[in-house]
Write a protein that holds these residues in place. Structure first.
Motif, short mmCIF file in Angstrom:
data_model
loop_
_atom_site.label_atom_id
_atom_site.label_comp_id
_atom_site.label_asym_id
_atom_site.label_seq_id
_atom_site.Cartn_x
_atom_site.Cartn_y
_atom_site.Cartn_z
N GLN A 1 2.62 27.65 -3.14
CA GLN A 1 3.28 26.39 -3.45
C GLN A 1 2.26 25.26 -3.41
N VAL A 2 2.39 24.35 -4.34
CA VAL A 2 1.50 23.19 -4.44
C VAL A 2 2.35 21.93 -4.39
N HIS A 3 1.92 20.97 -3.59
CA HIS A 3 2.62 19.70 -3.46
C HIS A 3 1.73 18.60 -4.02
N LEU A 4 2.30 17.77 -4.91
CA LEU A 4 1.54 16.71 -5.56
C LEU A 4 2.16 15.36 -5.27
N VAL A 5 1.32 14.39 -4.94
CA VAL A 5 1.79 13.04 -4.67
C VAL A 5 0.96 12.05 -5.49
N GLU A 6 1.64 11.35 -6.40
CA GLU A 6 0.97 10.33 -7.22
C GLU A 6 1.05 8.98 -6.56
N SER A 7 0.07 8.13 -6.88
CA SER A 7 0.08 6.74 -6.42
C SER A 7 -0.77 5.92 -7.36
N GLY A 8 -0.68 4.60 -7.22
CA GLY A 8 -1.52 3.70 -7.99
C GLY A 8 -0.85 2.99 -9.14
N GLY A 9 0.41 3.30 -9.41
CA GLY A 9 1.11 2.62 -10.49
C GLY A 9 1.42 1.18 -10.13
N GLY A 10 1.90 0.45 -11.14
CA GLY A 10 2.27 -0.95 -10.89
C GLY A 10 2.45 -1.70 -12.17
N LEU A 11 2.53 -3.01 -12.04
CA LEU A 11 2.68 -3.92 -13.17
C LEU A 11 1.32 -4.53 -13.49
N VAL A 12 0.93 -4.46 -14.76
CA VAL A 12 -0.36 -4.99 -15.18
C VAL A 12 -0.20 -5.66 -16.53
N GLN A 13 -1.00 -6.67 -16.79
CA GLN A 13 -0.96 -7.36 -18.07
C GLN A 13 -1.68 -6.55 -19.15
N PRO A 14 -1.31 -6.75 -20.40
CA PRO A 14 -2.04 -6.07 -21.48
C PRO A 14 -3.54 -6.35 -21.38
N GLY A 15 -4.33 -5.29 -21.61
CA GLY A 15 -5.78 -5.41 -21.48
C GLY A 15 -6.29 -5.12 -20.08
N GLY A 16 -5.38 -4.99 -19.13
CA GLY A 16 -5.78 -4.73 -17.75
C GLY A 16 -6.06 -3.27 -17.47
N SER A 17 -6.34 -2.98 -16.20
CA SER A 17 -6.70 -1.62 -15.78
C SER A 17 -5.91 -1.21 -14.56
N LEU A 18 -5.72 0.09 -14.43
CA LEU A 18 -5.14 0.70 -13.25
C LEU A 18 -5.81 2.04 -13.03
N ARG A 19 -5.83 2.49 -11.78
CA ARG A 19 -6.30 3.83 -11.48
C ARG A 19 -5.21 4.58 -10.74
N LEU A 20 -4.74 5.65 -11.34
CA LEU A 20 -3.74 6.51 -10.71
C LEU A 20 -4.44 7.62 -9.92
N SER A 21 -3.82 8.00 -8.82
CA SER A 21 -4.33 9.10 -8.01
C SER A 21 -3.26 10.16 -7.86
N CYS A 22 -3.71 11.40 -7.75
CA CYS A 22 -2.80 12.52 -7.52
C CYS A 22 -3.42 13.39 -6.44
N ALA A 23 -2.82 13.37 -5.27
CA ALA A 23 -3.31 14.16 -4.15
C ALA A 23 -2.57 15.49 -4.08
N ALA A 24 -3.33 16.57 -4.04
CA ALA A 24 -2.74 17.91 -4.02
C ALA A 24 -2.87 18.53 -2.63
#
Length: 115
Positions: A1-24
């Motif tokens: 069994q593998v458990h995955l947890v995402e994080s890093g989402g949010g609200l950003v303006q067009p042209g902006g950046s985000l970094r999502l993470s997925c911890a396994a």
């Protein structure tokens, strides 16, 4: 069994950046491929990018040149660096892990691109 947890989402303006993470966690030694998918309201879930245990990677044409997938094996984490974000990138982003016989999903992290 593998458990995955995402994080890093949010609200950003067009042209902006985000970094999502997925911890396994769990039986991570068996994972061959990790990937990101996304699902916008009223649309089907679509592929975004993948990376194999050998470091081979690819991404959807819609995000090429803007999104980059990477992994930190020491942290059992996969990242999705998203640059030059567009309103059409708005979606719930899911992490996926596959070990050849099973596929595992995280709960998703919301990305909203809006001014």
């Amino acid at each position: 069994q593998v458990h995955l947890v995402e994080s890093g989402g949010g609200l950003v303006q067009p042209g902006g950046s985000l970094r999502l993470s997925c911890a396994a966690s769990g039986s991570i030694f068996s994972i061959n491929v990790m990937a990101w998918y996304r699902q916008a309201p009223g649309k089907e879930r679509e592929f975004v990018a993948f990376i194999t245990s050998d470091g081979i990677k690819n991404s959807a044409d819609s995000v090429k040149g803007r999104f980059t997938i990477s992994r930190d094996n020491a942290k059992n984490t996969v990242y999705l660096q998203m640059n030059s974000l567009k309103p059409e990138d708005t979606a719930l982003y899911y992490c996926n892990a596959a070990d050849g016989s099973s596929s595992y999903w995280g709960q998703g992290t919301q990305v909203t691109v809006s001014s």
